[in-house]
Design a protein around this motif. Structure first.
Motif, PDB file in Angstrom:
ATOM      1  N   ALA A   1       0.946  -1.083   0.146  1.00  0.00           N
ATOM      2  CA  ALA A   1       0.089  -0.139   0.094  1.00  0.00           C
ATOM      3  C   ALA A   1       0.919   1.223   0.003  1.00  0.00           C
ATOM      4  CB  ALA A   1      -1.077   0.286   1.210  1.00  0.00           C
ATOM      5  N   ARG A   2       0.395   2.206  -0.342  1.00  0.00           N
ATOM      6  CA  ARG A   2       0.916   3.391  -0.278  1.00  0.00           C
ATOM      7  C   ARG A   2       1.383   3.983   0.923  1.00  0.00           C
ATOM      8  NH1 ARG A   2      -2.253   8.598  -2.718  1.00  0.00           N
ATOM      9  NH2 ARG A   2      -3.699   6.856  -2.992  1.00  0.00           N
ATOM     10  N   GLY A   3       2.649   4.392   1.132  1.00  0.00           N
ATOM     11  CA  GLY A   3       3.248   4.702   2.400  1.00  0.00           C
ATOM     12  C   GLY A   3       3.836   3.662   3.298  1.00  0.00           C
ATOM     13  N   ILE A   4       3.807   2.246   2.652  1.00  0.00           N
ATOM     14  CA  ILE A   4       4.387   1.285   3.034  1.00  0.00           C
ATOM     15  C   ILE A   4       5.782   1.048   2.281  1.00  0.00           C
ATOM     16  CG2 ILE A   4       4.306  -1.239   3.564  1.00  0.00           C
ATOM     17  CD1 ILE A   4       1.272  -0.835   3.992  1.00  0.00           C
ATOM     18  N   LEU A   5       6.983   0.902   2.907  1.00  0.00           N
ATOM     19  CA  LEU A   5       8.203   1.030   2.218  1.00  0.00           C
ATOM     20  C   LEU A   5       8.346  -0.484   1.681  1.00  0.00           C
ATOM     21  CD1 LEU A   5      10.636   2.909   4.775  1.00  0.00           C
ATOM     22  CD2 LEU A   5       9.449   3.635   2.623  1.00  0.00           C
ATOM     23  N   GLU A   6       8.032  -1.491   2.447  1.00  0.00           N
ATOM     24  CA  GLU A   6       8.052  -2.800   1.981  1.00  0.00           C
ATOM     25  C   GLU A   6       6.848  -3.599   2.199  1.00  0.00           C
ATOM     26  OE1 GLU A   6      11.377  -4.721   3.693  1.00  0.00           O
ATOM     27  OE2 GLU A   6      13.008  -3.325   3.124  1.00  0.00           O
ATOM     28  N   ARG A   7       6.531  -4.527   1.418  1.00  0.00           N
ATOM     29  CA  ARG A   7       5.391  -5.440   1.704  1.00  0.00           C
ATOM     30  C   ARG A   7       5.310  -5.989   3.128  1.00  0.00           C
ATOM     31  NH1 ARG A   7       5.232 -10.792  -2.070  1.00  0.00           N
ATOM     32  NH2 ARG A   7       6.786  -9.340  -3.280  1.00  0.00           N
ATOM     33  N   LEU A   8       3.969  -5.985   3.779  1.00  0.00           N
ATOM     34  CA  LEU A   8       3.950  -6.411   4.926  1.00  0.00           C
ATOM     35  C   LEU A   8       3.297  -8.066   5.020  1.00  0.00           C
ATOM     36  CD1 LEU A   8       2.028  -3.392   6.886  1.00  0.00           C
ATOM     37  CD2 LEU A   8       4.422  -4.066   6.921  1.00  0.00           C
ATOM     38  N   TYR A   9       4.082  -9.001   5.821  1.00  0.00           N
ATOM     39  CA  TYR A   9       3.823 -10.338   5.725  1.00  0.00           C
ATOM     40  C   TYR A   9       2.998 -10.722   7.027  1.00  0.00           C
ATOM     41  CZ  TYR A   9       7.264 -10.905   2.158  1.00  0.00           C
ATOM     42  OH  TYR A   9       8.021 -10.820   0.924  1.00  0.00           O
ATOM     43  N   THR A  10       1.688 -11.679   6.807  1.00  0.00           N
ATOM     44  CA  THR A  10       1.081 -11.792   7.882  1.00  0.00           C
ATOM     45  C   THR A  10       0.337 -13.206   7.659  1.00  0.00           C
ATOM     46  OG1 THR A  10      -0.405 -11.403   9.867  1.00  0.00           O
ATOM     47  CG2 THR A  10      -0.937 -10.769   7.504  1.00  0.00           C
ATOM     48  N   ARG A  11      -0.262 -13.962   8.577  1.00  0.00           N
ATOM     49  CA  ARG A  11      -1.020 -15.335   8.415  1.00  0.00           C
ATOM     50  C   ARG A  11      -2.135 -15.049   8.908  1.00  0.00           C
ATOM     51  NH1 ARG A  11       2.840 -20.593   9.486  1.00  0.00           N
ATOM     52  NH2 ARG A  11       4.427 -20.141   7.837  1.00  0.00           N
ATOM     53  N   ALA A  12      -3.169 -15.795   8.577  1.00  0.00           N
ATOM     54  CA  ALA A  12      -4.415 -15.918   8.744  1.00  0.00           C
ATOM     55  C   ALA A  12      -4.605 -17.733   8.939  1.00  0.00           C
ATOM     56  CB  ALA A  12      -5.700 -15.304   7.795  1.00  0.00           C
ATOM     57  N   TYR A  13      -4.936 -17.916  10.372  1.00  0.00           N
ATOM     58  CA  TYR A  13      -5.152 -19.336  10.668  1.00  0.00           C
ATOM     59  C   TYR A  13      -6.545 -19.574  10.478  1.00  0.00           C
ATOM     60  CZ  TYR A  13      -0.106 -19.811  12.039  1.00  0.00           C
ATOM     61  OH  TYR A  13       1.156 -19.860  12.143  1.00  0.00           O
ATOM     62  N   LEU A  14      -6.911 -20.788  10.160  1.00  0.00           N
ATOM     63  CA  LEU A  14      -8.414 -21.407  10.378  1.00  0.00           C
ATOM     64  C   LEU A  14      -8.971 -21.195  11.500  1.00  0.00           C
ATOM     65  CD1 LEU A  14      -8.103 -24.313   7.758  1.00  0.00           C
ATOM     66  CD2 LEU A  14      -8.639 -21.817   7.507  1.00  0.00           C
ATOM     67  N   PRO A  15     -10.193 -21.089  11.877  1.00  0.00           N
ATOM     68  CA  PRO A  15     -10.713 -20.961  12.912  1.00  0.00           C
ATOM     69  C   PRO A  15     -11.225 -22.389  13.442  1.00  0.00           C
ATOM     70  CG  PRO A  15     -12.382 -20.221  11.647  1.00  0.00           C
ATOM     71  CD  PRO A  15     -11.066 -20.358  10.784  1.00  0.00           C
ATOM     72  N   GLU A  16     -11.367 -22.531  14.775  1.00  0.00           N
ATOM     73  CA  GLU A  16     -11.801 -23.841  15.226  1.00  0.00           C
ATOM     74  C   GLU A  16     -10.722 -24.987  15.191  1.00  0.00           C
ATOM     75  OE1 GLU A  16     -15.667 -24.515  13.815  1.00  0.00           O
ATOM     76  OE2 GLU A  16     -16.520 -22.627  14.742  1.00  0.00           O
ATOM     77  N   VAL A  17      -9.511 -24.873  14.730  1.00  0.00           N
ATOM     78  CA  VAL A  17      -8.464 -25.660  14.598  1.00  0.00           C
ATOM     79  C   VAL A  17      -7.409 -25.440  15.982  1.00  0.00           C
ATOM     80  CG1 VAL A  17      -6.441 -26.285  12.986  1.00  0.00           C
ATOM     81  CG2 VAL A  17      -8.490 -25.293  12.218  1.00  0.00           C
ATOM     82  N   ASP A  18      -6.765 -26.526  16.140  1.00  0.00           N
ATOM     83  CA  ASP A  18      -5.736 -26.592  17.267  1.00  0.00           C
ATOM     84  C   ASP A  18      -4.383 -25.753  16.703  1.00  0.00           C
ATOM     85  OD1 ASP A  18      -4.204 -27.158  19.390  1.00  0.00           O
ATOM     86  OD2 ASP A  18      -3.938 -29.500  19.005  1.00  0.00           O
ATOM     87  N   LEU A  19      -3.989 -24.925  17.265  1.00  0.00           N
ATOM     88  CA  LEU A  19      -3.032 -24.011  16.997  1.00  0.00           C
ATOM     89  C   LEU A  19      -2.041 -24.249  17.910  1.00  0.00           C
ATOM     90  CD1 LEU A  19      -4.986 -20.823  15.964  1.00  0.00           C
ATOM     91  CD2 LEU A  19      -4.317 -22.868  14.267  1.00  0.00           C
ATOM     92  N   SER A  20      -2.160 -25.081  18.962  1.00  0.00           N
ATOM     93  CA  SER A  20      -1.232 -25.305  20.196  1.00  0.00           C
ATOM     94  C   SER A  20       0.286 -25.550  19.782  1.00  0.00           C
ATOM     95  CB  SER A  20      -1.962 -25.911  21.130  1.00  0.00           C
ATOM     96  OG  SER A  20      -1.698 -27.331  20.716  1.00  0.00           O
ATOM     97  N   THR A  21       0.339 -26.282  18.619  1.00  0.00           N
ATOM     98  CA  THR A  21       1.738 -26.629  18.313  1.00  0.00           C
ATOM     99  C   THR A  21       2.285 -26.154  16.989  1.00  0.00           C
ATOM    100  OG1 THR A  21       0.636 -28.478  17.019  1.00  0.00           O
ATOM    101  CG2 THR A  21       1.447 -29.088  19.406  1.00  0.00           C
ATOM    102  N   ASP A  22       1.725 -25.166  16.539  1.00  0.00           N
ATOM    103  CA  ASP A  22       2.175 -24.335  15.383  1.00  0.00           C
ATOM    104  C   ASP A  22       3.339 -23.561  15.935  1.00  0.00           C
ATOM    105  OD1 ASP A  22       1.263 -23.473  12.290  1.00  0.00           O
ATOM    106  OD2 ASP A  22       2.160 -21.786  13.567  1.00  0.00           O
ATOM    107  N   PRO A  23       4.584 -23.955  14.926  1.00  0.00           N
ATOM    108  CA  PRO A  23       5.874 -23.155  15.429  1.00  0.00           C
ATOM    109  C   PRO A  23       5.768 -21.738  15.054  1.00  0.00           C
ATOM    110  CG  PRO A  23       6.152 -24.524  13.521  1.00  0.00           C
ATOM    111  CD  PRO A  23       4.706 -24.919  14.046  1.00  0.00           C
ATOM    112  N   VAL A  24       5.245 -21.374  14.160  1.00  0.00           N
ATOM    113  CA  VAL A  24       5.209 -20.055  13.774  1.00  0.00           C
ATOM    114  C   VAL A  24       4.485 -19.133  14.590  1.00  0.00           C
ATOM    115  CG1 VAL A  24       4.969 -18.315  11.982  1.00  0.00           C
ATOM    116  CG2 VAL A  24       5.754 -20.530  11.256  1.00  0.00           C
ATOM    117  N   LEU A  25       3.195 -19.608  14.925  1.00  0.00           N
ATOM    118  CA  LEU A  25       2.294 -18.921  15.796  1.00  0.00           C
ATOM    119  C   LEU A  25       2.907 -18.786  17.325  1.00  0.00           C
ATOM    120  CD1 LEU A  25      -0.184 -17.446  15.944  1.00  0.00           C
ATOM    121  CD2 LEU A  25      -1.463 -19.616  16.566  1.00  0.00           C
ATOM    122  N   ALA A  26       3.889 -19.794  17.759  1.00  0.00           N
ATOM    123  CA  ALA A  26       4.600 -19.767  18.991  1.00  0.00           C
ATOM    124  C   ALA A  26       5.333 -18.799  19.099  1.00  0.00           C
ATOM    125  CB  ALA A  26       5.288 -21.084  19.133  1.00  0.00           C
TER     126      ALA A  26
END
Length: 204
Positions: A142-167
């Motif tokens: 977007a305008r005003g952002i020097l480099e792209r922003l990276y993020t993640r969207a995890y699925l709802p109602e899923v076990d996220l307790s062992t995800d290494p990135v979310l940790a």
């Protein structure tokens, strides 16, 4: 705030110089990625990772707002993900048994935001990739952002307790990376520069 207003005054004084040789020597304002991020990048159908009507296809709507809560109307989103079996459409994925192809599920999409700062992809529900929970990888330009922003969207109602990135995300902020279920798919709202609930972004 991200300067997406189309009718406001320019942030910097406008110059009448038409020949660069007439310009005085000195420091110029910093340059960001916009407002021209769409030029040459807008491709018809790029928001469809699978053809509409494909069995198992779902919608994935993503939005972006700035710290004032205003939509970032000139945003560009990119989406990467694994297929339903957790395999990416890339020859770099060690789990892939056949060569990547442009046919069928592409695994990569691009969409431009509308006036409300939203865009919708047509895709498949991602599967588990190795030890990572099912998720969508989202890039924001977007305008005003020097480099792209990276993020993640995890699925709802899923076990996220062992995800290494979310940790690596503070526990109290992990919920900000979980998409919401909708009638025909998922929705993920990105907030930039928000004081208390800014979306977590990752350095790559």
């Amino acid at each position: 705030m991200i300067d997406t207003g189309k009718n406001g005054e320019f942030r910097y004084e406008q110059s009448n110089i038409v020949d660069q040789n007439e310009a005085e020597f000195g420091i110029t304002p910093s340059q960001t990625v916009g407002p021209y991020v769409h030029i040459g990048l807008t491709l018809d159908g790029a928001e469809h990772l699978v053809a509409p009507g494909t069995e198992g296809a779902v919608s994935f709507t993503v939005s972006a707002t700035d710290g004032n809560g205003d939509p970032i109307a000139d945003a560009m989103f990119e989406l990467w993900q694994a297929d339903a079996e957790g395999v990416h459409n890339s020859d770099l994925d060690p789990n892939r048994k056949e060569a990547a192809t442009v046919d069928g599920f592409r695994g990569l999409g691009r969409a431009m935001a509308n006036a409300d700062g939203e865009a919708t992809f047509t895709t498949l529900v991602p599967g588990t990739f190795n030890d990572e929970a099912p998720h969508f990888k989202v890039g924001l330009f977007a305008r005003g952002i020097l480099e792209r922003l990276y993020t993640r969207a995890y699925l709802p109602e899923v076990d996220l307790s062992t995800d290494p990135v979310l940790a690596v995300v503070p526990a109290e902020r992990r919920e900000l990376l979980v998409a919401k279920k909708t009638e025909d798919g998922f929705r993920f709202d990105i907030k930039v520069q928000a004081e208390t609930d800014e979306t977590p972004f990752f350095g790559l």
